[in-house]
Design a protein around this motif. Structure first.
Motif, mmCIF file in Angstrom:
data_model
loop_
_atom_site.group_PDB
_atom_site.id
_atom_site.type_symbol
_atom_site.label_atom_id
_atom_site.label_comp_id
_atom_site.label_asym_id
_atom_site.label_seq_id
_atom_site.Cartn_x
_atom_site.Cartn_y
_atom_site.Cartn_z
ATOM 1 N N PRO A 15 36.383 -19.069 -17.771
ATOM 2 C CA PRO A 15 36.522 -18.564 -19.137
ATOM 3 C C PRO A 15 36.158 -19.605 -20.193
ATOM 4 O O PRO A 15 35.697 -19.250 -21.291
ATOM 5 N N GLU B 228 32.550 -19.232 -20.573
ATOM 6 C CA GLU B 228 32.296 -17.971 -21.276
ATOM 7 C C GLU B 228 32.427 -18.149 -22.791
ATOM 8 O O GLU B 228 31.593 -17.662 -23.565
ATOM 9 N N HIS B 229 33.474 -18.855 -23.218
ATOM 10 C CA HIS B 229 33.728 -19.025 -24.651
ATOM 11 C C HIS B 229 32.887 -20.126 -25.289
ATOM 12 O O HIS B 229 32.886 -20.269 -26.513
ATOM 13 N N TRP C 36 30.982 -13.667 -10.337
ATOM 14 C CA TRP C 36 30.361 -14.585 -11.289
ATOM 15 C C TRP C 36 30.922 -15.989 -11.173
ATOM 16 O O TRP C 36 32.107 -16.178 -10.917
ATOM 17 N N GLU D 278 28.840 -16.572 -16.338
ATOM 18 C CA GLU D 278 29.580 -16.122 -17.520
ATOM 19 C C GLU D 278 29.065 -16.786 -18.789
ATOM 20 O O GLU D 278 29.125 -16.196 -19.867
ATOM 21 N N ALA D 279 28.565 -18.005 -18.673
ATOM 22 C CA ALA D 279 27.990 -18.678 -19.833
ATOM 23 C C ALA D 279 26.751 -17.946 -20.331
ATOM 24 O O ALA D 279 26.358 -18.088 -21.506
ATOM 25 N N LEU E 222 28.175 -13.375 -20.804
ATOM 26 C CA LEU E 222 29.195 -13.084 -21.820
ATOM 27 C C LEU E 222 29.049 -13.976 -23.044
ATOM 28 O O LEU E 222 30.037 -14.329 -23.695
ATOM 29 N N SER E 223 27.825 -14.309 -23.392
ATOM 30 C CA SER E 223 27.592 -15.169 -24.556
ATOM 31 C C SER E 223 26.367 -14.708 -25.331
ATOM 32 O O SER E 223 25.628 -13.825 -24.889
ATOM 33 N N HIS F 120 26.755 -22.667 -25.930
ATOM 34 C CA HIS F 120 26.559 -22.191 -24.553
ATOM 35 C C HIS F 120 25.372 -22.898 -23.888
ATOM 36 O O HIS F 120 25.368 -23.089 -22.667
#
Length: 224
Positions: A133, A136-137, A161, A166-167, A170-171, A177
């Motif tokens: 996560p 991801e953020h 994943w 996720e990078a 979800l970005s 990122h």
């Protein structure tokens, strides 16, 4: 009601609270943490029975330290850890202070958890390590710290994943990122590991028109 009676009642309530470590912690310590009252927390933790119950949990399984982490009360988190709070204690949905610190970008608290026995292999309810996560953020400093601590960059969560996936997925593929992607690659992330549908990271980046992310992957030897 006279001041004398009020004082007697207050003393009675406190006496009853002190008679039970759990009740004391739940009704006083958790409340002080929620309010961000560092001085009150310090006062409570000076009581030996409170220190012994520092990892008591509320009805959602959240410990005082977990609440302090969610609320980013750094000083309170430090006090609780010094008093023996477990940085790996999970709540009813498998969150722990360590995992939440990573997922929510609580850098100072994360540092403390890593110095006090954080389980790098522990996972959240999605089967992801703290690194996933964070990637991801786009929390660059968090990702850097977790990788330096030794978190596996190729861990696969229940969705199929890794942090690298996720990078991308979800970005927006922006500068943060992009830096996360570089850090993951430098740490040994597999740029050709496909997701559950068999799609590789480079194709995922191209599908999302993430030109810079795609270029970074290409330079690292990624195949479509």
């Amino acid at each position: 009601m006279s001041a004398t009676i009020q004082g007697l009642l207050a003393g009675l309530v406190m006496g009853l609270a002190l008679g039970s470590g759990n009740v004391y912690s739940q009704t006083v310590l958790l409340e002080a943490v929620e309010q961000g009252d560092s001085a009150k927390v310090r006062e409570i933790l000076s009581e030996k029975r409170a220190r012994a119950s520092v990892s008591v949990s509320d009805d959602q399984g959240q410990s005082p330290l977990l609440r302090a982490t969610w609320l980013n009360h750094v000083d309170i988190a430090e006090q609780l850890i010094r008093a023996g709070a477990d940085v790996n204690q999970t709540d009813s949905i498998h969150d722990s202070p360590y995992l939440v610190a990573g997922a929510q970008g609580r850098l100072e608290i994360l540092r403390m958890t890593l110095k006090n026995g954080a389980d790098l292999r522990s996972v959240n309810r999605y089967g992801g390590t703290a690194l996933i996560p964070a990637a991801e953020h786009g929390y660059v400093d968090i990702v850097r710290l977790l990788l330096a601590a030794g978190v596996d960059p190729n861990h696969v969560n229940y969705l199929g994943w890794t942090a690298l996936h996720e990078a991308i997925v979800l970005s927006d593929g922006g500068p943060d990122h992009q830096e996360v992607l570089r850090l993951l690659i430098k740490a040994g992330a597999d740029v050709n590991l496909p997701d559950r549908q068999g799609v590789r990271p480079l194709s995922l980046a191209r599908q999302r028109s993430q030109t810079e992310m795609a270029e970074i992957l290409e330079q690292a030897g990624a195949n479509p």
